[in-house]
Motif scaffolding. Structure first.
Motif, mmCIF file in Angstrom:
data_model
loop_
_atom_site.group_PDB
_atom_site.id
_atom_site.type_symbol
_atom_site.label_atom_id
_atom_site.label_comp_id
_atom_site.label_asym_id
_atom_site.label_seq_id
_atom_site.Cartn_x
_atom_site.Cartn_y
_atom_site.Cartn_z
ATOM 1 N N MET A 1 7.698 85.249 108.589
ATOM 2 C CA MET A 1 9.055 85.490 108.144
ATOM 3 C C MET A 1 9.028 86.151 106.769
ATOM 4 N N SER A 2 9.793 87.176 106.619
ATOM 5 C CA SER A 2 9.871 87.876 105.346
ATOM 6 C C SER A 2 10.861 87.173 104.429
ATOM 7 N N THR A 3 10.454 86.987 103.181
ATOM 8 C CA THR A 3 11.357 86.374 102.209
ATOM 9 C C THR A 3 11.927 87.430 101.270
ATOM 10 N N ARG A 4 11.904 88.682 101.725
ATOM 11 C CA ARG A 4 12.426 89.786 100.929
ATOM 12 C C ARG A 4 13.482 90.543 101.720
ATOM 13 N N PHE A 5 14.437 91.067 101.009
ATOM 14 C CA PHE A 5 15.440 91.950 101.577
ATOM 15 C C PHE A 5 15.545 93.132 100.633
ATOM 16 N N LEU A 6 15.372 94.335 101.184
ATOM 17 C CA LEU A 6 15.341 95.564 100.388
ATOM 18 C C LEU A 6 14.255 95.502 99.313
ATOM 19 N N GLY A 7 13.179 94.767 99.617
ATOM 20 C CA GLY A 7 12.063 94.658 98.697
ATOM 21 C C GLY A 7 12.262 93.669 97.564
ATOM 22 N N ILE A 8 13.388 92.975 97.571
ATOM 23 C CA ILE A 8 13.710 92.024 96.504
ATOM 24 C C ILE A 8 13.551 90.611 97.065
ATOM 25 N N PRO A 9 12.860 89.723 96.348
ATOM 26 C CA PRO A 9 12.655 88.357 96.842
ATOM 27 C C PRO A 9 13.964 87.597 97.054
ATOM 28 N N ALA A 10 13.941 86.677 98.006
ATOM 29 C CA ALA A 10 15.135 85.894 98.338
ATOM 30 C C ALA A 10 15.625 85.078 97.152
ATOM 31 N N VAL A 11 14.720 84.631 96.311
ATOM 32 C CA VAL A 11 15.124 83.842 95.142
ATOM 33 C C VAL A 11 16.012 84.673 94.214
ATOM 34 N N VAL A 12 15.691 85.936 94.077
ATOM 35 C CA VAL A 12 16.508 86.811 93.223
ATOM 36 C C VAL A 12 17.898 86.991 93.830
ATOM 37 N N TRP A 13 17.965 87.182 95.143
ATOM 38 C CA TRP A 13 19.267 87.317 95.802
ATOM 39 C C TRP A 13 20.081 86.036 95.634
ATOM 40 N N SER A 14 19.404 84.897 95.773
ATOM 41 C CA SER A 14 20.094 83.629 95.617
ATOM 42 C C SER A 14 20.603 83.452 94.187
ATOM 43 N N LEU A 15 19.798 83.819 93.211
ATOM 44 C CA LEU A 15 20.239 83.740 91.815
ATOM 45 C C LEU A 15 21.416 84.671 91.552
ATOM 46 N N LEU A 16 21.393 85.842 92.164
ATOM 47 C CA LEU A 16 22.517 86.769 92.030
ATOM 48 C C LEU A 16 23.799 86.139 92.581
ATOM 49 N N ALA A 17 23.687 85.467 93.723
ATOM 50 C CA ALA A 17 24.858 84.790 94.299
ATOM 51 C C ALA A 17 25.344 83.674 93.370
ATOM 52 N N LEU A 18 24.432 82.979 92.709
ATOM 53 C CA LEU A 18 24.823 81.935 91.764
ATOM 54 C C LEU A 18 25.511 82.519 90.526
ATOM 55 N N VAL A 19 25.056 83.686 90.080
ATOM 56 C CA VAL A 19 25.707 84.358 88.953
ATOM 57 C C VAL A 19 27.129 84.755 89.333
ATOM 58 N N ILE A 20 27.292 85.273 90.530
ATOM 59 C CA ILE A 20 28.636 85.641 90.999
ATOM 60 C C ILE A 20 29.516 84.395 91.090
ATOM 61 N N ALA A 21 28.959 83.286 91.570
ATOM 62 C CA ALA A 21 29.720 82.030 91.627
ATOM 63 C C ALA A 21 30.147 81.603 90.228
ATOM 64 N N ALA A 22 29.255 81.750 89.262
ATOM 65 C CA ALA A 22 29.583 81.383 87.883
ATOM 66 C C ALA A 22 30.703 82.258 87.329
ATOM 67 N N ILE A 23 30.702 83.519 87.690
ATOM 68 C CA ILE A 23 31.772 84.420 87.254
ATOM 69 C C ILE A 23 33.114 83.968 87.823
ATOM 70 N N PHE A 24 33.113 83.558 89.096
ATOM 71 C CA PHE A 24 34.364 83.140 89.720
ATOM 72 C C PHE A 24 34.855 81.786 89.225
ATOM 73 N N VAL A 25 34.050 81.075 88.450
ATOM 74 C CA VAL A 25 34.550 79.876 87.789
ATOM 75 C C VAL A 25 35.623 80.278 86.772
ATOM 76 N N TYR A 26 35.462 81.447 86.166
ATOM 77 C CA TYR A 26 36.394 81.931 85.141
ATOM 78 C C TYR A 26 37.413 82.933 85.670
ATOM 79 N N VAL A 27 37.061 83.687 86.702
ATOM 80 C CA VAL A 27 37.944 84.719 87.251
ATOM 81 C C VAL A 27 38.484 84.215 88.584
#
Length: 92
Positions: A1-27
Motif C-alpha cells: 500500500m502506498s502512503t503517498r499521494f502525488l508524491g507527498i506522504p500521507a502524514v503531510v496531507w493529514s497535517l494539512l487537513a489539521l491546519v485547515i481545521a485550525a483555520i476554521f476554528v476562527y473562520v
C-alpha cells in the motif's frame, strides 16, 4: 500500500487537513446565525466544517496505516457532516 499521494506522504496531507481545521476554528459563517437560532443549528454552523477536516485528517492517517474499515467509516462521517453543514448553511 502506498502512503503517498502525488508524491507527498500521507502524514503531510493529514497535517494539512489539521491546519485547515485550525483555520476554521476562527473562520466560520457567523453572519448566517440569526439571534433566534437553535442550539443544534448553531453547533453545526460553528463546528461542522472543523469537524469535517478533523475527520478527513483521521481518514488519511488510518488509510496510510492500513486500517481501511475504520478509515472508510471516518470518510463516510466526514461526508455526512459536510452535507449537514451545507444544508444548515443554506436554510434560513
Amino acid at each position: 500500500m502506498s502512503t503517498r499521494f502525488l508524491g507527498i506522504p500521507a502524514v503531510v496531507w493529514s497535517l494539512l487537513a489539521l491546519v485547515i481545521a485550525a483555520i476554521f476554528v476562527y473562520v466560520w459563517p457567523s453572519d448566517k446565525v440569526p439571534g433566534d437560532t437553535t442550539s443544534i443549528r448553531y453547533l453545526i454552523l460553528r463546528w461542522g466544517h472543523t469537524l469535517v477536516w478533523l475527520l478527513i485528517a483521521g481518514f488519511i492517517l488510518l488509510r496510510s496505516v492500513g486500517a481501511v474499515t475504520l478509515a472508510n467509516l471516518l470518510g463516510t462521517l466526514a461526508g455526512l457532516t459536510y452535507l449537514a453543514f451545507i444544508a444548515t448553511l443554506v436554510m434560513n
